[in-house]
Write a protein that holds these residues in place. Structure first.
Motif, mmCIF file in Angstrom:
data_model
loop_
_atom_site.group_PDB
_atom_site.id
_atom_site.type_symbol
_atom_site.label_atom_id
_atom_site.label_comp_id
_atom_site.label_asym_id
_atom_site.label_seq_id
_atom_site.Cartn_x
_atom_site.Cartn_y
_atom_site.Cartn_z
ATOM 1 N N GLU A 1 21.424 61.130 71.896
ATOM 2 C CA GLU A 1 20.978 61.455 70.535
ATOM 3 C C GLU A 1 19.527 61.955 70.535
ATOM 4 O O GLU A 1 19.168 62.841 69.767
ATOM 5 C CB GLU A 1 21.121 60.241 69.617
ATOM 6 N N ALA A 2 18.688 61.415 71.421
ATOM 7 C CA ALA A 2 17.293 61.841 71.510
ATOM 8 C C ALA A 2 17.183 63.303 71.960
ATOM 9 O O ALA A 2 16.189 63.965 71.693
ATOM 10 C CB ALA A 2 16.530 60.948 72.483
ATOM 11 N N LEU A 3 18.214 63.809 72.613
ATOM 12 C CA LEU A 3 18.235 65.192 73.098
ATOM 13 C C LEU A 3 18.906 66.138 72.114
ATOM 14 O O LEU A 3 18.883 67.347 72.290
ATOM 15 C CB LEU A 3 19.011 65.265 74.427
ATOM 16 N N PHE A 4 19.469 65.591 71.068
ATOM 17 C CA PHE A 4 20.304 66.355 70.143
ATOM 18 C C PHE A 4 19.491 66.926 68.982
ATOM 19 O O PHE A 4 18.696 66.228 68.362
ATOM 20 C CB PHE A 4 21.405 65.441 69.595
ATOM 21 N N SER A 5 19.716 68.187 68.688
ATOM 22 C CA SER A 5 19.016 68.846 67.583
ATOM 23 C C SER A 5 19.851 68.788 66.311
ATOM 24 O O SER A 5 20.914 69.404 66.228
ATOM 25 C CB SER A 5 18.723 70.312 67.927
ATOM 26 N N LYS A 6 19.335 68.069 65.341
ATOM 27 C CA LYS A 6 20.014 68.006 64.050
ATOM 28 C C LYS A 6 19.588 69.158 63.150
ATOM 29 O O LYS A 6 20.025 69.258 62.020
ATOM 30 C CB LYS A 6 19.737 66.654 63.383
ATOM 31 N N ARG A 7 18.752 70.041 63.683
ATOM 32 C CA ARG A 7 18.343 71.245 62.958
ATOM 33 C C ARG A 7 19.244 72.432 63.278
ATOM 34 O O ARG A 7 19.112 73.489 62.669
ATOM 35 C CB ARG A 7 16.917 71.624 63.336
ATOM 36 N N ALA A 8 20.121 72.273 64.241
ATOM 37 C CA ALA A 8 20.989 73.375 64.656
ATOM 38 C C ALA A 8 21.864 73.839 63.497
ATOM 39 O O ALA A 8 22.367 73.027 62.718
ATOM 40 C CB ALA A 8 21.870 72.944 65.829
ATOM 41 N N ARG A 9 22.018 75.140 63.389
ATOM 42 C CA ARG A 9 22.843 75.727 62.328
ATOM 43 C C ARG A 9 24.270 75.154 62.373
ATOM 44 O O ARG A 9 24.855 74.821 61.342
ATOM 45 C CB ARG A 9 22.863 77.250 62.482
ATOM 46 N N LEU A 10 24.809 74.991 63.581
ATOM 47 C CA LEU A 10 26.171 74.469 63.719
ATOM 48 C C LEU A 10 26.290 73.018 63.242
ATOM 49 O O LEU A 10 27.359 72.582 62.830
ATOM 50 C CB LEU A 10 26.637 74.569 65.175
ATOM 51 N N TYR A 11 25.196 72.271 63.301
ATOM 52 C CA TYR A 11 25.201 70.891 62.823
ATOM 53 C C TYR A 11 25.544 70.864 61.337
ATOM 54 O O TYR A 11 26.368 70.076 60.888
ATOM 55 C CB TYR A 11 23.834 70.252 63.081
ATOM 56 N N LYS A 12 24.929 71.787 60.597
ATOM 57 C CA LYS A 12 25.193 71.881 59.153
ATOM 58 C C LYS A 12 26.577 72.478 58.895
ATOM 59 O O LYS A 12 27.326 71.997 58.050
ATOM 60 C CB LYS A 12 24.106 72.718 58.485
ATOM 61 N N GLU A 13 26.908 73.545 59.627
ATOM 62 C CA GLU A 13 28.190 74.225 59.422
ATOM 63 C C GLU A 13 29.383 73.312 59.679
ATOM 64 O O GLU A 13 30.389 73.392 58.984
ATOM 65 C CB GLU A 13 28.298 75.455 60.331
ATOM 66 N N ARG A 14 29.263 72.462 60.675
ATOM 67 C CA ARG A 14 30.360 71.538 61.021
ATOM 68 C C ARG A 14 30.290 70.232 60.245
ATOM 69 O O ARG A 14 31.103 69.336 60.454
ATOM 70 C CB ARG A 14 30.338 71.241 62.521
ATOM 71 N N ASP A 15 29.299 70.119 59.355
ATOM 72 C CA ASP A 15 29.115 68.921 58.527
ATOM 73 C C ASP A 15 29.046 67.649 59.375
ATOM 74 O O ASP A 15 29.626 66.623 59.040
ATOM 75 C CB ASP A 15 30.234 68.827 57.480
ATOM 76 N N LEU A 16 28.315 67.724 60.483
ATOM 77 C CA LEU A 16 28.235 66.597 61.412
ATOM 78 C C LEU A 16 27.415 65.431 60.864
ATOM 79 O O LEU A 16 27.592 64.300 61.299
ATOM 80 C CB LEU A 16 27.671 67.062 62.754
ATOM 81 N N LYS A 17 26.534 65.708 59.895
ATOM 82 C CA LYS A 17 25.713 64.614 59.359
ATOM 83 C C LYS A 17 26.565 63.576 58.624
ATOM 84 O O LYS A 17 26.155 62.434 58.461
ATOM 85 C CB LYS A 17 24.607 65.141 58.451
ATOM 86 N N ASN A 18 27.747 63.967 58.192
ATOM 87 C CA ASN A 18 28.632 63.046 57.487
ATOM 88 C C ASN A 18 29.662 62.393 58.402
ATOM 89 O O ASN A 18 30.622 61.800 57.929
ATOM 90 C CB ASN A 18 29.331 63.774 56.337
ATOM 91 N N GLN A 19 29.431 62.516 59.709
ATOM 92 C CA GLN A 19 30.327 61.888 60.682
ATOM 93 C C GLN A 19 29.548 60.835 61.461
ATOM 94 O O GLN A 19 28.339 60.947 61.630
ATOM 95 C CB GLN A 19 30.884 62.938 61.642
ATOM 96 N N ASN A 20 30.245 59.818 61.920
ATOM 97 C CA ASN A 20 29.615 58.802 62.761
ATOM 98 C C ASN A 20 29.732 59.257 64.207
ATOM 99 O O ASN A 20 30.756 59.033 64.853
ATOM 100 C CB ASN A 20 30.296 57.440 62.579
ATOM 101 N N LEU A 21 28.689 59.900 64.701
ATOM 102 C CA LEU A 21 28.707 60.435 66.057
ATOM 103 C C LEU A 21 28.309 59.355 67.065
ATOM 104 O O LEU A 21 27.367 58.598 66.842
ATOM 105 C CB LEU A 21 27.761 61.632 66.172
ATOM 106 N N THR A 22 29.044 59.320 68.173
ATOM 107 C CA THR A 22 28.742 58.379 69.250
ATOM 108 C C THR A 22 27.885 59.088 70.298
ATOM 109 O O THR A 22 27.708 60.308 70.251
ATOM 110 C CB THR A 22 30.041 57.896 69.928
ATOM 111 N N GLU A 23 27.378 58.339 71.253
ATOM 112 C CA GLU A 23 26.613 58.932 72.354
ATOM 113 C C GLU A 23 27.475 59.963 73.090
ATOM 114 O O GLU A 23 26.990 61.018 73.473
ATOM 115 C CB GLU A 23 26.150 57.842 73.338
ATOM 116 N N GLU A 24 28.743 59.656 73.269
ATOM 117 C CA GLU A 24 29.662 60.589 73.939
ATOM 118 C C GLU A 24 29.807 61.875 73.117
ATOM 119 O O GLU A 24 29.855 62.973 73.674
ATOM 120 C CB GLU A 24 31.029 59.916 74.140
#
Length: 115
Positions: free
Chosen positions: A52-75
């Motif tokens: 998660e520390a390496l992951f960019s939550k600013r990425a366009r795809l993060y918003k497009e895939r609506d990942l902020k509303n998912q419970n993402l695991t380390e995997e």
């Protein structure tokens, strides 16, 4: 190993690299033309403490895939980064035993001292 993972088309990455006056013993890897491998991301994770520390939550795809509303695991974070280069927070600067992730001013200043 001294390495910088960056995106050659990213003005911010290019500005930071120029600002750091990178010594010749550093390897630069453009993550768009040479994708990050599973082994490389695992090494980064060991230094950073999490995917998660390496992951960019600013990425366009993060918003497009609506990942902020998912419970993402380390995997999930690991697989997303391996799946598309834009999910890696950039640049990632690795000195022998330290990692600096992202373009925050404090991160870049600290990296300058370590290089």
């Amino acid at each position: 190993m001294k390495k910088i993972y960056y995106l050659s088309t990213c003005d911010t990455c290019n500005r930071i690299i120029k600002e750091l006056n990178i010594p010749s013993d550093f390897v630069l890897q453009d993550i768009k033309t040479e994708p990050v491998t599973t082994e490389q991301i695992h090494e980064m994770q060991k230094l950073a403490g999490s995917y998660e520390a390496l992951f960019s939550k600013r990425a366009r795809l993060y918003k497009e895939r609506d990942l902020k509303n998912q419970n993402l695991t380390e995997e999930d974070y690991k697989n997303l980064i391996l799946g598309h280069y834009t999910f890696l927070k950039r640049p990632v600067i690795i000195t022998e035993d330290q990692i600096f992730v992202g373009n925050a001013k404090q991160t870049v200043e600290t990296a300058k001292l370590a290089i």
